[in-house]
Design a protein around this motif. Structure first.
Motif, short mmCIF file in Angstrom:
data_model
loop_
_atom_site.label_atom_id
_atom_site.label_comp_id
_atom_site.label_asym_id
_atom_site.label_seq_id
_atom_site.Cartn_x
_atom_site.Cartn_y
_atom_site.Cartn_z
N SER A 240 -12.39 14.26 -3.65
CA SER A 240 -13.07 13.03 -3.27
C SER A 240 -12.55 11.82 -4.05
O SER A 240 -12.41 10.72 -3.51
N ARG A 241 -12.22 12.01 -5.34
CA ARG A 241 -11.65 10.89 -6.12
C ARG A 241 -10.30 10.48 -5.54
O ARG A 241 -9.98 9.28 -5.45
N ILE A 242 -9.48 11.45 -5.19
CA ILE A 242 -8.16 11.16 -4.61
C ILE A 242 -8.34 10.36 -3.31
O ILE A 242 -7.71 9.33 -3.09
N ARG A 243 -9.25 10.87 -2.47
CA ARG A 243 -9.50 10.25 -1.18
C ARG A 243 -9.97 8.79 -1.34
O ARG A 243 -9.46 7.89 -0.67
N THR A 244 -10.88 8.59 -2.26
CA THR A 244 -11.43 7.25 -2.48
C THR A 244 -10.36 6.28 -2.96
O THR A 244 -10.25 5.15 -2.48
N LEU A 245 -9.55 6.73 -3.91
CA LEU A 245 -8.52 5.84 -4.45
C LEU A 245 -7.49 5.48 -3.37
O LEU A 245 -7.06 4.32 -3.26
N SER B 167 0.85 -1.21 0.00
CA SER B 167 0.00 0.00 0.00
C SER B 167 0.88 1.25 0.00
O SER B 167 0.58 2.23 -0.70
N SER B 168 1.93 1.21 0.78
CA SER B 168 2.83 2.37 0.86
C SER B 168 3.38 2.71 -0.53
O SER B 168 3.43 3.87 -0.93
N GLY B 169 3.73 1.69 -1.29
CA GLY B 169 4.19 1.92 -2.66
C GLY B 169 3.09 2.50 -3.54
O GLY B 169 3.35 3.37 -4.38
N LEU B 170 1.87 2.03 -3.31
CA LEU B 170 0.76 2.53 -4.13
C LEU B 170 0.52 4.02 -3.90
O LEU B 170 -0.01 4.70 -4.79
N ALA B 171 0.90 4.54 -2.75
CA ALA B 171 0.75 5.99 -2.51
C ALA B 171 1.55 6.78 -3.55
O ALA B 171 1.06 7.75 -4.13
N GLU B 172 2.78 6.34 -3.81
CA GLU B 172 3.61 7.04 -4.81
C GLU B 172 3.05 6.80 -6.23
O GLU B 172 3.10 7.68 -7.08
N VAL B 173 2.51 5.61 -6.45
CA VAL B 173 1.89 5.31 -7.75
C VAL B 173 0.74 6.29 -8.01
O VAL B 173 0.66 6.92 -9.07
N ILE B 174 -0.12 6.43 -7.01
CA ILE B 174 -1.28 7.33 -7.14
C ILE B 174 -0.80 8.77 -7.33
O ILE B 174 -1.38 9.54 -8.09
#
Lengths: 361, 361
Positions: A291-296, A179-186
């Motif tokens: 809201s889209r950012i928050r949801t993802l 998940s931590s990696g996905l933060a940078e992906v997003i």
């Protein structure tokens, strides 16, 4: 196999992405028979991959020494860096040695800075084992250690010879690290590529499940985006600073909570939400996009608020020491739409602190 | 006033040489009103020059903080380096700060590496106060700290904004330090400039007496010679390594005796004699030239033999760890005539050790 070139003149290099690369001697070119290398890793990864990488190198007659460091962000400091130098000197490594970083961001940052500084610069190869390192820290040549008073305050811009991403590493990665990696992906989607953000909205579950096809595309796209930014602005005089979205708040969280208690990506996720709310306050970003950012982020298993015990005030001393503060002026990267971000200067402390509360709604 | 330009593209800079420069705000351009600087010096120099430099900067509204380090080569290490970072962070210095090194080689090397590494690189200005620093270490961008297992093993190539040589500093320099600087001065004559060597044979007494005209010429000529070499080979891939004449043996002496007990120039003087004797053994240098080198070093107040307590064997482990050793092959810079030197590879350990004894005859 996916290949991306980071274009930096004489210091250009390739990122290779595939499963099983650690077992292929070709991954370690231009190292050749008779060369000497120092493998730097941590205790956890040593158990999982050290023998595999050693064996691949020794099969083609590369002499390998190793240094095994403790595992965790709290060890990314000058005294652990010194352990790498000691290992190099005790084993009489010369200017022609190559450091190989086998690990996540901590190992990559430490080893890269050791390579930049040992005898004023030796070659190094990145073998990033976490998603975070694969999509972010191993690409672009930022190396550093932390100081008690600030994260990544001591380091160098120093490019590797190559980056080798073996996708099989992700199978052993704890879910929090994924998940931590996905933060940078997003983050890449938010600041640079609206289409990729939509792709992430569609494929986030596959990424959580480490679907190899989705993951290979995701890592390649992030590396392409980052390589483009780095090629345009290696030493962060301009566009590269957009990659710091969420990092000003995020570093404050990491420093205040003690490095390693909040994972980097977790702090950055909360930090990106704070930046989004700052942009919302300044009427630079729509409620829908927030809201889209928050949801993802939530779907990726990430926090969208800061630590409960941190008051807005407690962010400020850290933010004032941030590398992005120039001549005392507060600067912040803010998203202005999905796929677009800008640097804002002259922000008031009140705005910056209010956003901390805002995103807790 | 003498001015020399070190030509390195975008990183070109000027060396200015004159008396009284520390009192002239123009010496500190391009710093301007509103800028922030961190003065780094040691206890001894702080007493002599700190207030003068501070006052000059503050007169033109440059904000100055300071960090005062202990005095001596034994403090050129990572933990003292960290003190500089701590001072910078405690005083909230950002990427736009400028480090000013007020001191000799130790302060210059430490401050330069701190500037290279703080936030991955900030500006820095050299104010060299010893002859050694003025003619050698402040020019060319080599910065470093020592490791317990080797001298200058950790560092960076990092160029200053400018080098300001105020000749009045030499008036307070202890005679041993002056002689130590003359070792590097004589080195330039040996490796690069036969005419300058002759000039030194004629003017060595004036230099010992710190005659300002002779000294200004001497420093300018050394800086010119070094600037030429650095411009041709910044990162020491080729010709720059000639500047290491005497340093392979010299570093062994410094390391074995404990840093600071033998001054750098003293160790280099003995090391140059050992290199001369190695060259003599290999029939690459005449007896007459060996004798001229020896005489000039003695007249400059320098040792021409190593420490009595060091056996030839005791040099070897240090030499094997030297940065000039590539893939285990022994390399040494040897003078081949007054004004000329070359790199020799494939030397035997016996040759290298015999020269230690030879030069004690």
């Amino acid at each position: 196999m996916e290949k991306i070139t980071v274009t930096l003149g004489k210091r250009s290099y390739q990122i290779t992405i595939a499963s099983g690369l650690f077992e292929d001697p070709l991954s370690f070119l231009p190292l050749k028979a008779g060369n000497t290398a120092m493998l730097v890793t941590n205790k956890t990864l040593a158990r999982l991959y050290l023998n595999k990488v050693r064996h691949t190198l020794e099969r083609v007659d590369i002499h390998v020494d190793q240094v095994i460091l403790p595992d965790g962000e709290q060890y990314k400091n000058l005294s652990v860096l010194e352990q790498i130098f000691t290992a190099l000197l005790e084993n009489s490594h010369g200017r022609d040695t190559t450091l190989i970083a086998l690990g996540g961001g901590v190992i990559g940052d430490l080893t890269g800075f050791a390579a930049a500084s040992y005898q004023r610069g030796v070659r190094f190869i990145q073998l990033p084992t976490t998603l975070l390192a694969q999509v972010d820290s191993s690409v672009g040549g930022k190396t550093a250690v932390n100081h008690q008073l600030g994260k990544n305050m001591i380091g160098a811009f120093y490019q590797p010879l190559s980056v080798v991403v073996d996708l099989t590493c992700l199978q052993t990665l704890p879910i929090r690290e994924l998940s931590s990696g996905l933060a940078e992906v997003i983050k890449y989607g938010i600041i640079l590529d609206a289409e990729f953000f939509v792709w992430l909205e569609t494929h986030i579950n596959e990424l959580i499940d480490i679907n190899p096809v989705a993951m290979a595309y995701c890592i390649r796209r992030c590396c392409e985006l980052k390589a483009g930014v780095v090629a345009a602005d290696e030493t962060e005089q301009g566009v590269r600073s957009l990659l710091n979205l969420g990092h000003t708040y995020g570093h404050a969280i990491e420093a205040e909570m003690g490095y390693g208690n909040w994972l980097h990506g977790e702090a950055i996720a909360a930090g990106m939400m704070m930046a989004a709310h700052t942009a919302l306050r300044l009427n630079q970003l729509s409620k829908l996009d927030v809201s889209r950012i928050r949801t993802l982020l939530i779907r990726a298993g990430l926090p969208v608020t800061g630590p409960k015990i941190m008051t807005p005030d407690s962010y400020l001393p850290h933010i004032m020491r941030d590398k992005k503060v120039l001549a005392g002026e507060l600067r912040l990267v803010l998203p202005t739409a999905i796929g677009h971000a800008e640097i804002y200067t002259g922000l008031t402390k009140e705005t910056i602190m209010s956003a901390v509360l805002d995103c807790q709604d």
